[in-house]
Design an enzyme around this catalytic site. Structure first.
Site, mmCIF file in Angstrom:
data_model
loop_
_atom_site.group_PDB
_atom_site.id
_atom_site.type_symbol
_atom_site.label_atom_id
_atom_site.label_comp_id
_atom_site.label_asym_id
_atom_site.label_seq_id
_atom_site.Cartn_x
_atom_site.Cartn_y
_atom_site.Cartn_z
ATOM 1 C CG HIS A 56 -1.726 -1.350 1.408
ATOM 2 N ND1 HIS A 56 -2.354 -1.704 0.602
ATOM 3 C CD2 HIS A 56 -1.827 -1.898 1.875
ATOM 4 C CE1 HIS A 56 -2.902 -2.746 0.988
ATOM 5 N NE2 HIS A 56 -2.668 -3.109 1.874
ATOM 6 C CE LYS A 104 -3.880 0.312 6.314
ATOM 7 N NZ LYS A 104 -3.207 -0.769 7.049
ATOM 8 C CG HIS A 218 -6.090 -5.981 1.478
ATOM 9 N ND1 HIS A 218 -7.005 -4.835 2.660
ATOM 10 C CD2 HIS A 218 -4.286 -5.808 2.148
ATOM 11 C CE1 HIS A 218 -6.826 -5.114 3.743
ATOM 12 N NE2 HIS A 218 -5.582 -5.017 2.964
#
Length: 330
Positions: A56, A104, A218
């Site tokens: 990420h 997260k 994802h």
């Protein structure tokens, strides 16, 4: 497979060695996978620690430095870091004022950060936790119970980092982080699937001429698939979804975020459409950030994050920051 790597097993370690070579202002522990600002711990300052699966970038290691994170813990690709990493990071940045974990909302991250907080507290480190769950696309997903944590993570880390650098105590820094999360919403769109180094091929199938609305970082499924839309149509759809949930009564921060493979030419063009859509719906934009910040490897697409701000949050957003991926005011 065409990737700029040696072997899949060494991707994260190789990237960390590269970060260390490019950014001497960071202390990079490649073996234990912890990235720390070199001047940590800073006396009188709350430490900020975050982390998550690699893939990420620049989230999270790219946001380590004055004005943002004190440390980051990268896991394997799309895999949570382990509690030992988080405890090492907390110990490295704790000045005695406590440490805030920014987490997260993905099941592995939540469980491991919770365990790390318990272990850190056993070592005498005071820890607070803030959960980021800003994605309005779906309620539950393959990786989460509840909403996913996505683009608002950048807003949380920047604003909480500024509060910490300004000398705010742990409780106040955590309060600011929660306020940002409560005031932020995100929605993502995929134009192509991403490919993980281990698999070497797309993680899901997206037929030619289609896009996925509400995709996760994802590659988790979104709300629906449609035939390809124009930037204007995607912006109108995305802004309507966000405003239907957020319902802002004041100005917003806007993040137009690339998912990794979308060029800035397209992102800036898309930003023009997002700004048009917000203006047409009576929403004032206080600040805008455009670029690849919370990505999904080589996925083509984008996400939009809106965060309603008041004078205090805007002051902290504008405060100086100096990290590998975000810097202004210094």
């Amino acid at each position: 497979m065409r990737m700029l790597i040696n072997v899949p097993e060494s991707v994260v370690g190789d990237a960390l060695r590269g970060i260390a070579a490019a950014h001497p202002e960071l202390a990079v522990d490649v073996k234990n996978r912890v990235v720390v600002r070199r001047d940590a711990p800073v006396a009188g300052k709350v430490g900020l620690v975050s982390g998550g699966g690699s893939g990420h970038e620049p989230l999270h290691a790219g946001f380590v430095g004055p004005g943002m994170l004190s440390a980051a813990c990268p896991g394997e690709v799309f895999t949570s870091p382990v509690p030992d990493q988080m405890v090492r990071a907390a110990a490295a940045v704790d000045s005695g004022e406590g440490v805030l974990f920014v987490v997260k909302n993905y099941t592995g991250d939540v469980l491991n950060f919770d365990m790390a907080a318990e272990l850190a507290e056993e070592e005498g480190i005071r820890v607070a936790r803030v959960l980021v769950d800003d994605d309005v696309a779906v309620t539950d997903s393959l990786y989460t119970a509840g909403r996913r944590g996505t683009g608002a993570t950048l807003f949380v880390e920047k604003i909480a980092g500024a509060a910490a650098d300004g000398g705010a105590p742990l409780e106040r820094v955590a309060e600011a982080a929660r306020k940002v999360n409560d005031s932020a919403r995100s929605f993502g769109v995929a134009l192509s699937a991403c490919s993980t180094p281990a698999k070497g091929s797309p993680t899901f199938e997206l037929p030619p001429g289609q896009l996925e609305l509400g995709i996760g970082i994802h590659g988790e499924p979104g709300r629906e698939r449609r035939a390809m839309m124009t930037a204007r149509e995607i912006a109108d759809y995305t802004v309507d979804v966000l405003l239907d949930d957020l319902r802002p009564t004041g100005p917003v921060l806007a993040l137009v975020n690339g998912m990794g493979a979308t060029p800035l030419l397209e992102l800036y063009g898309f930003n023009a459409e997002v700004q048009r859509a917000l203006s047409g719906r009576g929403v004032a934009v206080a600040r805008t950030l455009v670029g690849n910040y919370v990505t999904s490897l080589d996925m083509a697409g984008c996400s939009v994050t809106l965060c309603q701000v008041d004078e205090e949050l805007l002051h902290w957003w504008d405060a100086p920051v100096q990290t590998a991926a975000l810097r202004w005011g210094r």
